[in-house]
Design an enzyme around this catalytic site. Structure first.
Site, PDB file in Angstrom:
ATOM      1  N   HIS A  72      49.716  31.673  46.687  1.00 43.28           N
ATOM      2  CA  HIS A  72      50.240  32.967  46.255  1.00 43.28           C
ATOM      3  C   HIS A  72      50.898  33.681  47.439  1.00 43.28           C
ATOM      4  O   HIS A  72      50.271  33.831  48.484  1.00 43.28           O
ATOM      5  CB  HIS A  72      49.122  33.859  45.716  1.00 43.28           C
ATOM      6  CG  HIS A  72      48.603  33.430  44.382  1.00 43.28           C
ATOM      7  ND1 HIS A  72      47.977  34.276  43.517  1.00 43.28           N
ATOM      8  CD2 HIS A  72      48.646  32.225  43.759  1.00 43.28           C
ATOM      9  CE1 HIS A  72      47.649  33.629  42.413  1.00 43.28           C
ATOM     10  NE2 HIS A  72      48.025  32.369  42.549  1.00 43.28           N
ATOM     11  N   TYR A 200      45.038  44.192  41.760  1.00 41.00           N
ATOM     12  CA  TYR A 200      43.963  45.124  42.126  1.00 41.00           C
ATOM     13  C   TYR A 200      44.337  46.481  41.532  1.00 41.00           C
ATOM     14  O   TYR A 200      45.367  47.044  41.902  1.00 41.00           O
ATOM     15  CB  TYR A 200      43.860  45.277  43.642  1.00 41.00           C
ATOM     16  CG  TYR A 200      43.281  44.077  44.362  1.00 41.00           C
ATOM     17  CD1 TYR A 200      44.087  43.002  44.732  1.00 41.00           C
ATOM     18  CD2 TYR A 200      41.931  44.033  44.699  1.00 41.00           C
ATOM     19  CE1 TYR A 200      43.553  41.916  45.408  1.00 41.00           C
ATOM     20  CE2 TYR A 200      41.391  42.947  45.381  1.00 41.00           C
ATOM     21  CZ  TYR A 200      42.204  41.892  45.731  1.00 41.00           C
ATOM     22  OH  TYR A 200      41.675  40.821  46.396  1.00 41.00           O
ATOM     23  N   PRO A 291      33.537  42.520  48.242  1.00 36.11           N
ATOM     24  CA  PRO A 291      34.499  41.442  47.972  1.00 36.11           C
ATOM     25  C   PRO A 291      35.958  41.883  47.783  1.00 36.11           C
ATOM     26  O   PRO A 291      36.824  41.037  47.601  1.00 36.11           O
ATOM     27  CB  PRO A 291      33.954  40.798  46.691  1.00 36.11           C
ATOM     28  CG  PRO A 291      33.085  41.821  46.062  1.00 36.11           C
ATOM     29  CD  PRO A 291      32.551  42.677  47.166  1.00 36.11           C
ATOM     30  N   LYS A 295      37.082  38.302  51.666  1.00 38.97           N
ATOM     31  CA  LYS A 295      36.910  37.827  53.042  1.00 38.97           C
ATOM     32  C   LYS A 295      35.643  37.033  53.343  1.00 38.97           C
ATOM     33  O   LYS A 295      35.567  36.344  54.367  1.00 38.97           O
ATOM     34  CB  LYS A 295      36.915  39.041  53.984  1.00 38.97           C
ATOM     35  CG  LYS A 295      38.266  39.689  54.140  1.00 38.97           C
ATOM     36  CD  LYS A 295      39.203  38.784  54.890  1.00 38.97           C
ATOM     37  CE  LYS A 295      40.610  39.328  54.892  1.00 38.97           C
ATOM     38  NZ  LYS A 295      41.614  38.279  54.834  1.00 38.97           N
ATOM     39  N   TYR A 384      45.063  40.784  54.887  1.00 40.16           N
ATOM     40  CA  TYR A 384      44.689  40.019  53.697  1.00 40.16           C
ATOM     41  C   TYR A 384      44.896  38.516  53.914  1.00 40.16           C
ATOM     42  O   TYR A 384      44.030  37.707  53.583  1.00 40.16           O
ATOM     43  CB  TYR A 384      45.477  40.515  52.477  1.00 40.16           C
ATOM     44  CG  TYR A 384      44.844  40.114  51.160  1.00 40.16           C
ATOM     45  CD1 TYR A 384      44.121  41.023  50.401  1.00 40.16           C
ATOM     46  CD2 TYR A 384      44.943  38.809  50.677  1.00 40.16           C
ATOM     47  CE1 TYR A 384      43.511  40.662  49.202  1.00 40.16           C
ATOM     48  CE2 TYR A 384      44.343  38.422  49.492  1.00 40.16           C
ATOM     49  CZ  TYR A 384      43.630  39.352  48.760  1.00 40.16           C
ATOM     50  OH  TYR A 384      43.034  38.977  47.580  1.00 40.16           O
TER      51      TYR A 384
HETATM   52  P1  RFL Z   1      25.924  31.258  50.662  1.00 41.12           P
HETATM   53  O1  RFL Z   1      27.080  30.787  49.876  1.00 41.12           O
HETATM   54  O2  RFL Z   1      25.091  32.362  50.119  1.00 41.12           O
HETATM   55  O3  RFL Z   1      25.020  30.005  50.953  1.00 41.12           O
HETATM   56  C1  RFL Z   1      23.736  30.114  51.500  1.00 41.12           C
HETATM   57  C2  RFL Z   1      22.911  28.960  51.001  1.00 41.12           C
HETATM   58  O4  RFL Z   1      21.613  29.000  51.595  1.00 41.12           O
HETATM   59  C3  RFL Z   1      20.645  28.689  50.608  1.00 41.12           C
HETATM   60  N1  RFL Z   1      19.348  29.275  51.026  1.00 41.12           N
HETATM   61  C4  RFL Z   1      18.313  28.542  51.510  1.00 41.12           C
HETATM   62  N2  RFL Z   1      18.182  27.237  51.723  1.00 41.12           N
HETATM   63  C5  RFL Z   1      16.985  26.804  52.210  1.00 41.12           C
HETATM   64  N3  RFL Z   1      15.936  27.626  52.489  1.00 41.12           N
HETATM   65  C6  RFL Z   1      16.039  28.961  52.298  1.00 41.12           C
HETATM   66  N4  RFL Z   1      15.017  29.773  52.587  1.00 41.12           N
HETATM   67  C7  RFL Z   1      17.268  29.463  51.790  1.00 41.12           C
HETATM   68  N5  RFL Z   1      17.727  30.693  51.471  1.00 41.12           N
HETATM   69  C8  RFL Z   1      18.964  30.565  51.016  1.00 41.12           C
HETATM   70  C9  RFL Z   1      21.210  29.306  49.334  1.00 41.12           C
HETATM   71  O5  RFL Z   1      20.674  28.697  48.158  1.00 41.12           O
HETATM   72  C10 RFL Z   1      22.697  29.024  49.494  1.00 41.12           C
HETATM   73  O6  RFL Z   1      23.090  27.792  48.909  1.00 41.12           O
HETATM   74  O7  RFL Z   1      26.373  31.732  52.133  1.00 41.12           O
HETATM   75  P2  RFL Z   1      27.544  31.145  53.108  1.00 41.12           P
HETATM   76  O8  RFL Z   1      27.506  29.656  53.165  1.00 41.12           O
HETATM   77  O9  RFL Z   1      27.471  31.952  54.332  1.00 41.12           O
HETATM   78  O10 RFL Z   1      28.907  31.495  52.322  1.00 41.12           O
HETATM   79  C11 RFL Z   1      29.320  32.815  52.142  1.00 41.12           C
HETATM   80  C12 RFL Z   1      30.091  32.961  50.820  1.00 41.12           C
HETATM   81  O11 RFL Z   1      29.356  32.361  49.780  1.00 41.12           O
HETATM   82  C13 RFL Z   1      30.385  34.433  50.483  1.00 41.12           C
HETATM   83  O12 RFL Z   1      30.738  35.137  51.636  1.00 41.12           O
HETATM   84  C14 RFL Z   1      31.527  34.577  49.448  1.00 41.12           C
HETATM   85  O13 RFL Z   1      31.177  34.036  48.200  1.00 41.12           O
HETATM   86  C15 RFL Z   1      31.895  36.039  49.296  1.00 41.12           C
HETATM   87  N6  RFL Z   1      32.917  36.269  48.275  1.00 41.12           N
HETATM   88  C16 RFL Z   1      34.260  36.050  48.544  1.00 41.12           C
HETATM   89  N7  RFL Z   1      34.635  35.561  49.740  1.00 41.12           N
HETATM   90  C17 RFL Z   1      35.953  35.265  49.976  1.00 41.12           C
HETATM   91  O14 RFL Z   1      36.268  34.837  51.091  1.00 41.12           O
HETATM   92  N8  RFL Z   1      36.921  35.433  49.027  1.00 41.12           N
HETATM   93  C18 RFL Z   1      36.619  35.907  47.788  1.00 41.12           C
HETATM   94  O15 RFL Z   1      37.511  35.990  46.952  1.00 41.12           O
HETATM   95  C19 RFL Z   1      35.247  36.272  47.521  1.00 41.12           C
HETATM   96  N9  RFL Z   1      34.872  36.736  46.310  1.00 41.12           N
HETATM   97  C20 RFL Z   1      32.537  36.696  46.993  1.00 41.12           C
HETATM   98  C21 RFL Z   1      33.553  36.950  46.026  1.00 41.12           C
HETATM   99  C22 RFL Z   1      31.195  36.882  46.649  1.00 41.12           C
HETATM  100  C23 RFL Z   1      30.851  37.299  45.377  1.00 41.12           C
HETATM  101  N10 RFL Z   1      29.475  37.412  45.071  1.00 41.12           N
HETATM  102  C24 RFL Z   1      28.901  36.903  43.893  1.00 41.12           C
HETATM  103  C25 RFL Z   1      28.546  37.801  46.103  1.00 41.12           C
HETATM  104  C26 RFL Z   1      33.221  37.386  44.764  1.00 41.12           C
HETATM  105  C27 RFL Z   1      31.877  37.596  44.436  1.00 41.12           C
HETATM  106  C28 RFL Z   1      31.575  38.108  43.070  1.00 41.12           C
HETATM  107  C1  PHB Z   2      38.006  35.913  42.921  1.00 43.24           C
HETATM  108  O1  PHB Z   2      38.964  35.282  42.448  1.00 43.24           O
HETATM  109  O2  PHB Z   2      36.840  35.628  42.646  1.00 43.24           O
HETATM  110  C2  PHB Z   2      38.270  37.067  43.815  1.00 43.24           C
HETATM  111  C3  PHB Z   2      39.572  37.358  44.189  1.00 43.24           C
HETATM  112  C4  PHB Z   2      39.817  38.446  45.027  1.00 43.24           C
HETATM  113  C5  PHB Z   2      38.768  39.221  45.479  1.00 43.24           C
HETATM  114  C6  PHB Z   2      37.466  38.907  45.115  1.00 43.24           C
HETATM  115  C7  PHB Z   2      37.215  37.833  44.280  1.00 43.24           C
HETATM  116  O3  PHB Z   2      39.020  40.284  46.275  1.00 43.24           O
END
Ligand code: RFL
Ligand code: PHB
Length: 390
Positions: A72, A200, A291, A295, A384
């Protein structure tokens, strides 16, 4: 059991770290609490910075991402029913790629499996010990058997609810935090996206986001209460609210079956430092961003790229410089991204305080500034797509 690096958490941070170490000839074991199916089904991030895409490609993880991810060149920002385009490509020469986090995790798991990497799923009762000595170790239970994994280093990649951060004593660790008075209701729907790029929207009813995963899968978010019961949002209400908040003359939002629905609370959080002795935190275990800036995953990738480099330097030359500088280097990027994520959130959400009419006029002014000033639009765009990583 013995390995060079014990990695707690098999999310994107832990799995990528394990792969990067493997490429440098360094052995690791990943310990993950959940099942492989659970980790791969978890719907989360969708936006990859150019730097993240470049790194994944360089380390041999780009094949499916480049084939199936969608590049994109910008996003839309909307205020009420007025929509404007922020052309990233034109302003910065860089772009973003829309490719689901669960796809990244699937690619990583598949590659670790092919390379003979050790990833243990469904471990429980995990605890980390002796990180301020030269012989740290991790205790855990797997398949009903208690284990002790000895290592040179421990990487805490266990997310926000993990155990590694707590290993750093309270007197050493400082936490900076802001909790927002709202959450996001996120849905996944089997319907083709109604827009070529993300939207957004700041509407009088609150924030809304239109994102996507593929030609047949759309992703949406709605600002809601942080503790909103999911039962309060039957499908009809979700679509009606998306129609209202994203609506603009001459544009149609297509509806379809909703296949996933969840509420996420929003916070900004940083725990400093990221290192204690031979324990290194990376990704969500050390920092959380709201989110709105897309990032979190990208920051996690930056952290583990640095960490893998620092550990490789140590094994190759005996130098601890990379490890000594790891925390400060990551924190510089973390705070830039914290600011951007807070700013994007502030510009697009309703905080509902006594000064909310004042706030909304500030938001309107910012929206107009982004439309009329290439300098303002470039500030958004360069953050971004991701500031340079090296
Ligand atoms: P994770 O993905 O939470 O993985 C951590 C892992 O550790 C495990 N764990 C354990 N394992 C063993 N023993 C324990 N005691 C443990 N405790 C926990 C967990 O089961 C898990 O598998 O962290 P990591 O690897 O640092 O990754 C970070 C990302 O997942 C997170 O920052 C992103 O998902 C955030 N995020 C977004 N980031 C982006 O860069 N672009 C996006 O568009 C974006 N959208 C989002 C998001 C996060 C969201 N939510 C649900 C929080 C949208 C949403 C809705
Ligand atoms: C997503 O596609 O899940 C998404 C995209 C942009 C954001 C957060 C989540 O800022």
């Amino acid at each position: 059991m013995r390995t060079q690096v014990a990695i707690v958490g098999g999310g994107p941070a832990g799995l990528l770290l394990s792969h990067l170490l493997h490429l440098q000839g360094i052995d690791s074991v990943v310990l993950e609490r959940r099942s492989q199916e659970y980790v791969q089904q978890r719907v989360r991030a969708g936006v990859l910075e150019q730097g993240t895409v470049d790194l994944l490609r360089e380390v041999g993880l780009g094949e499916r991402m480049l084939a199936e991810g969608d590049v994109h060149g910008g996003v839309y920002l909307q205020f009420d029913d007025e929509r404007q385009h922020i052309p990233f490509q034109e302003l910065t020469g860089r772009a973003i790629t829309v490719y689901g986090q669960q796809e990244v995790v699937r690619d990583l798991n598949e590659r670790r499996r092919r390379d003979g990497g050790q990833v243990l799923f469904e471990v429980s009762d995990l605890s980390v010990h002796d990180v301020t000595t030269e012989h740290p170790f991790v205790r855990f239970t797997h398949d009903g058997v208690d284990h002790e994994l000895r290592a040179d280093f421990v990487a805490g990649c266990d997310g926000f609810h993990g155990v590694c951060r707590e290993v750093i004593p309270a007197g050493v660790r400082t936490v900076y935090e802001r909790v927002y008075p709202f959450g996001w209701l996120g849905i996944l729907a089997t319907v083709s996206p109604s827009s070529d790029e993300l939207i957004y929207a700041n509407h009088a009813n609150g924030f809304a986001l239109h994102s996507m995963r593929s030609a047949t899968l759309s992703r949406f978010y709605l600002q809601c209460a942080p503790d909103e019961p999911i039962e309060a949002w039957p499908d009809e209400r979700i679509w009606a609210e998306l129609q209202t908040r994203l609506g603009t003359p001459g544009w149609t939002l297509r509806e379809g079956p909703i296949i996933d629905k969840a509420v996420t609370a929003m916070r900004s959080f940083v725990a400093e430092p990221l290192r204690h002795g031979r324990l290194f935190l990376a990704g969500d275990s050390a920092h959380i961003v709201p989110p709105t800036g897309a990032k979190g995953l990208n920051l996690a990738v930056f952290d583990v790229d640095r960490l893998a480099g620092a550990i490789a330097d140590f094994y190759r030359t005996g130098s601890t410089t990379g490890m000594d500088e790891y925390s400060a280097q990551c924190l510089r990027r973390v705070w830039r991204v914290q600011h951007f994520s807070w700013w994007m959130t502030s510009m697009t959400h309703h905080f509902g305080g006594p000064d909310q009419d004042f706030e909304r006029r500030l938001q309107r002014s910012q929206f107009d500034y982004l439309r009329t000033s290439p300098a303002a639009a470039t500030t958004l765009a360069e953050n971004y797509v991701g500031l340079p990583t090296r």
